[in-house]
Motif scaffolding. Structure first.
Motif, short mmCIF file in Angstrom:
data_model
loop_
_atom_site.label_atom_id
_atom_site.label_comp_id
_atom_site.label_asym_id
_atom_site.label_seq_id
_atom_site.Cartn_x
_atom_site.Cartn_y
_atom_site.Cartn_z
N ASN A 185 0.82 -1.21 0.00
CA ASN A 185 0.00 0.00 0.00
C ASN A 185 0.85 1.26 0.00
OD1 ASN A 185 -2.38 -1.45 -0.02
ND2 ASN A 185 -2.60 -1.44 2.20
N ASN A 186 1.99 1.20 0.72
CA ASN A 186 2.90 2.35 0.73
C ASN A 186 3.45 2.61 -0.66
OD1 ASN A 186 2.59 2.88 3.45
ND2 ASN A 186 4.34 1.63 4.07
N GLN A 187 3.82 1.51 -1.35
CA GLN A 187 4.34 1.66 -2.70
C GLN A 187 3.27 2.23 -3.63
OE1 GLN A 187 6.29 -1.93 -4.16
NE2 GLN A 187 6.92 -2.46 -2.10
N ILE A 188 2.05 1.75 -3.47
CA ILE A 188 0.94 2.25 -4.30
C ILE A 188 0.68 3.72 -4.00
CG2 ILE A 188 -1.55 2.06 -4.70
CD1 ILE A 188 -1.25 -0.96 -4.21
N SER A 189 0.76 4.07 -2.71
CA SER A 189 0.55 5.47 -2.32
C SER A 189 1.60 6.37 -2.93
CB SER A 189 0.56 5.58 -0.79
OG SER A 189 0.46 6.92 -0.39
N ILE A 190 2.86 5.92 -2.87
CA ILE A 190 3.95 6.70 -3.47
C ILE A 190 3.73 6.85 -4.97
CG2 ILE A 190 6.42 6.67 -3.99
CD1 ILE A 190 6.81 5.26 -1.26
N PHE A 191 3.32 5.74 -5.60
CA PHE A 191 3.09 5.74 -7.05
C PHE A 191 2.03 6.77 -7.42
CE2 PHE A 191 0.87 4.08 -10.81
CZ PHE A 191 1.93 3.91 -11.69
N HIS A 192 0.92 6.79 -6.67
CA HIS A 192 -0.19 7.66 -7.03
C HIS A 192 0.00 9.11 -6.59
CE1 HIS A 192 -2.92 4.77 -8.83
NE2 HIS A 192 -2.59 3.90 -7.90
N SER A 193 0.82 9.33 -5.55
CA SER A 193 0.97 10.69 -5.04
C SER A 193 2.23 11.37 -5.56
CB SER A 193 1.00 10.67 -3.51
OG SER A 193 2.11 9.93 -3.04
N SER A 194 3.07 10.65 -6.29
CA SER A 194 4.32 11.23 -6.78
C SER A 194 4.05 12.39 -7.73
CB SER A 194 5.15 10.15 -7.50
OG SER A 194 6.28 10.74 -8.12
N GLY A 195 4.87 13.45 -7.61
CA GLY A 195 4.76 14.58 -8.53
C GLY A 195 5.33 14.26 -9.90
N GLN A 196 6.12 13.19 -10.00
CA GLN A 196 6.68 12.78 -11.28
C GLN A 196 5.70 11.86 -12.02
OE1 GLN A 196 10.55 10.99 -10.20
NE2 GLN A 196 11.47 12.71 -11.30
N GLY A 197 5.70 11.95 -13.34
CA GLY A 197 4.92 11.01 -14.11
C GLY A 197 5.54 9.63 -14.01
N MET A 198 4.69 8.61 -13.90
CA MET A 198 5.18 7.24 -13.79
C MET A 198 4.38 6.36 -14.74
SD MET A 198 5.85 6.89 -9.67
CE MET A 198 6.92 5.46 -9.86
N MET A 199 5.11 5.45 -15.40
CA MET A 199 4.51 4.55 -16.37
C MET A 199 5.14 3.17 -16.21
SD MET A 199 4.52 4.99 -20.52
CE MET A 199 6.28 5.39 -20.52
N VAL A 200 4.31 2.12 -16.15
CA VAL A 200 4.78 0.75 -16.02
C VAL A 200 4.40 0.00 -17.29
CG1 VAL A 200 4.72 -1.38 -14.65
CG2 VAL A 200 4.43 0.85 -13.52
N THR A 201 5.38 -0.70 -17.88
CA THR A 201 5.10 -1.49 -19.08
C THR A 201 5.48 -2.95 -18.83
OG1 THR A 201 7.28 -1.30 -20.12
CG2 THR A 201 5.72 0.50 -20.48
N ASP A 202 4.88 -3.85 -19.60
CA ASP A 202 5.30 -5.24 -19.54
C ASP A 202 6.53 -5.43 -20.42
OD1 ASP A 202 4.39 -5.38 -22.16
OD2 ASP A 202 2.53 -6.43 -21.64
N THR A 203 7.02 -6.65 -20.52
CA THR A 203 8.26 -6.89 -21.28
C THR A 203 8.07 -6.71 -22.77
OG1 THR A 203 7.72 -9.26 -21.28
CG2 THR A 203 9.20 -8.46 -19.54
N LYS A 204 6.81 -6.68 -23.24
CA LYS A 204 6.54 -6.46 -24.66
C LYS A 204 6.31 -4.99 -24.98
CE LYS A 204 4.58 -11.07 -25.35
NZ LYS A 204 3.38 -11.85 -25.77
N GLY A 205 6.43 -4.15 -23.95
CA GLY A 205 6.32 -2.71 -24.17
C GLY A 205 4.93 -2.14 -24.03
N LYS A 206 3.95 -2.95 -23.64
CA LYS A 206 2.59 -2.44 -23.46
C LYS A 206 2.45 -1.78 -22.08
CE LYS A 206 -0.07 -5.34 -26.62
NZ LYS A 206 -1.24 -6.25 -26.76
N ILE A 207 1.79 -0.63 -22.07
CA ILE A 207 1.60 0.10 -20.81
C ILE A 207 0.55 -0.63 -19.96
CG2 ILE A 207 0.88 2.28 -19.76
CD1 ILE A 207 1.76 3.67 -22.38
N VAL A 208 0.91 -0.96 -18.72
CA VAL A 208 -0.02 -1.67 -17.83
C VAL A 208 -0.49 -0.79 -16.68
CG1 VAL A 208 0.90 -3.95 -18.40
CG2 VAL A 208 1.90 -2.67 -16.49
N GLU A 209 0.20 0.34 -16.42
CA GLU A 209 -0.25 1.24 -15.35
C GLU A 209 0.41 2.60 -15.51
OE1 GLU A 209 -2.59 2.44 -13.46
OE2 GLU A 209 -2.76 0.48 -12.47
#
Length: 502
Positions: free
Chosen positions: A382-406
């Motif tokens: 939950n802390n990691q999720i909170s950091i992810f959602h509250s960060s002032g920086q843009g964040m993007m997670v992709t799978d190994t094939k390059g598709k954006i998953v979050e």
């Protein structure tokens, strides 16, 4: 001045309530000389006060929020005078059951203080404050030790009548120095219950308190008669040893709460249930009196620390509904004191020893240890999720094939693309066309070789506007070292770039 008196006043209120709560179990060897109680009913008569003492904790915690602790304590002490007098005149087993049931009010007032007192102190002191208040359960030790001594001199009936004076004195004391201006919370009880009952942490904390406070109560009512029956000790000696157990558990409660204010409460509970598991296994093997004492003291230490830690956790996770959450959790703790004596008695009647009952305690403690590990993992996640959602920086997670998953909210703000528009696409969604193809080849070669890449890159917003970002890309690997995701973080440096060029 009145506010400063609430912690000592309410703590002493709890002392008195718990003194009354265990009158029957403390004086049972004396009562049995005048009232016929079948051996198989002994556990029932000592456990009955726990029933109402558990169930009433929910409404009393709620009423403490609605009307204030002062009113609830005054009414509780006046009501307790009736069953106390009735028990002092008891001549049958039924009298003890009826009077004992209503003695439960003495145990139920616990939820009043843990609901009221945190209102007077900052959050970082709640563990210590609730620990100090919880130390009021030393009232059980006072009665367990003092009542048999007094009864030896004046008889058990007169000893019980002494408590009438004590109850009246504290009812009057609360009238004069209880806080009339305590902050009230008047949210309907069903609305509060609906707000918390679906939260799995409520029931996990209830299980923990079922074990820690339940074992404290269970040993308090179980030890006097057990030490007399199984080890041949005198009543006063058994009462003194039980009082020792209670004192240790009581002193460890504020200590546990104070330490929980400084360190991770969940990590402390790991230690608590490790000790529980080991001590219960020791007691299961019917040891000598010396080893039995070691096991009982280990239970006392872990029960006391656990009790203090749990009520540090409650206001942390249930701030707006602390009263009802305290009531439910403390009710489960009280019920934890009702069932174990009955189970131990039934096990002893069937097998001739208590081994299975104590092994059951060890297994429940072990299960609780696993649950704590799960809670710690969930909190970390939950802390990691909170950091992810509250960060002032843009964040993007992709799978190994390059598709954006979050993506996070800052990604949406910086790029103009919504989460729904980004998911399933590739980062090429943002491609500006200003970088040559070999730029990306060098980027991925760097990631494969060094494990990361960072640098400036031109991208395009949904609106078509070009911007410069500082981009960092890191791979996420599993336990075997295989890459399973890529995480990109970026910030818009267009203005800084312009200023530098100027």
């Amino acid at each position: 001045m009145t506010r400063k008196l609430q912690l000592p006043l309410q703590t002493m209120n709890l002392v008195v309530g718990f003194m009354v709560w265990v009158i029957i179990s403390s004086l049972l060897p004396f009562i049995q000389e005048d009232v016929a109680i079948a051996p198989e009913r002994v556990a029932l008569v000592t456990a009955v006060p726990v029933i109402l003492g558990s169930i009433l904790r929910i409404p009393l915690g709620y009423f403490a929020n609605v009307y204030g602790a002062r009113i609830v304590f005054i009414i509780s002490f006046i009501l307790l005078m009736f069953p106390v007098f009735y028990i002092s005149e008891a001549s049958t087993f039924a009298d003890l059951l009826i009077g004992g049931l209503f003695l439960g009010v003495g145990g139920a007032i616990f939820s009043v203080g843990v609901t009221s007192l945190p209102k007077y102190y900052p959050k970082e002191k709640h563990g210590l404050v609730n620990g100090v208040y919880g130390a009021g359960n030393i009232g059980t030790a006072v009665t367990t030790f003092a009542a048999p001594v007094i009864a030896t001199s004046i008889g058990w009936q007169a000893t019980i009548k002494v408590y009438l004076v004590l109850l009246l004195a504290f009812a009057v004391l609360n009238i004069f120095i209880g806080d009339r201006n305590e902050k009230k919370v008047k949210q309907p009880i069903m609305q509060q219950i609906q707000a918390v009952y679906k939260n799995e942490k409520l029931w996990i904390f209830s299980l923990f308190y079922f074990i820690t406070f339940g074992s404290f109560v269970a040993f308090t009512v179980y030890l006097p008669n057990s030490l007399v029956t199984n080890f041949g000790l005198e009543e006063v000696d058994a009462g003194l040893r039980t009082a020792g157990f209670i004192v240790v558990a009581t002193l460890m409660r504020p200590a546990g709460g104070a330490v929980a204010d400084k360190f991770s409460p969940l990590k402390m509970l790991v230690g608590v249930f490790v000790v529980y598991t080991a001590a219960a296994i020791l007691l299961a093997f019917s040891p000598s009196l010396a080893l039995y004492t070691v096991g009982a003291i280990a239970i006392a230490v872990s029960a006391g620390v656990g009790n203090g830690v749990i009520f540090k956790l409650v206001p942390t996770y249930f701030h707006s509904q602390a009263g009802i959450a305290n009531g439910i959790i403390s009710m489960m703790g009280g019920l934890g004191g009702f069932f174990p004596p009955l189970i131990l008695t039934a096990v002893f009647a069937i097998t001739g020893h208590y081994a299975i009952g104590f092994m059951l305690l060890s297994q429940v403690s072990l299960a609780s240890l696993i649950l704590i590990m799960w809670l710690m993992y969930q909190d970390s996640l939950n802390n990691q999720i909170s950091i992810f959602h509250s960060s002032g920086q843009g964040m993007m997670v992709t799978d190994t094939k390059g598709k954006i998953v979050e993506v996070n909210p800052s990604f949406e703000k910086l790029t103009g693309y919504s989460r729904e528009e980004a998911l399933g696409n590739t980062p090429a969604l943002l491609k500006s066309g200003k970088q040559p193809k070999n730029f990306y080849d060098r980027m991925w070669e760097s990631i494969r070789r060094t494990g990361h890449w960072q640098g400036e890159i031109w991208n395009r917003r949904k609106s078509g506007e070009l911007y410069v970002e500082w981009l960092t890309i890191n791979p996420v690997t599993d336990e075997t070292g295989n890459v399973i995701k890529y995480v990109a973080t970026f910030s818009d440096i267009t203005e800084e770039k312009k200023e530098g060029e100027a």
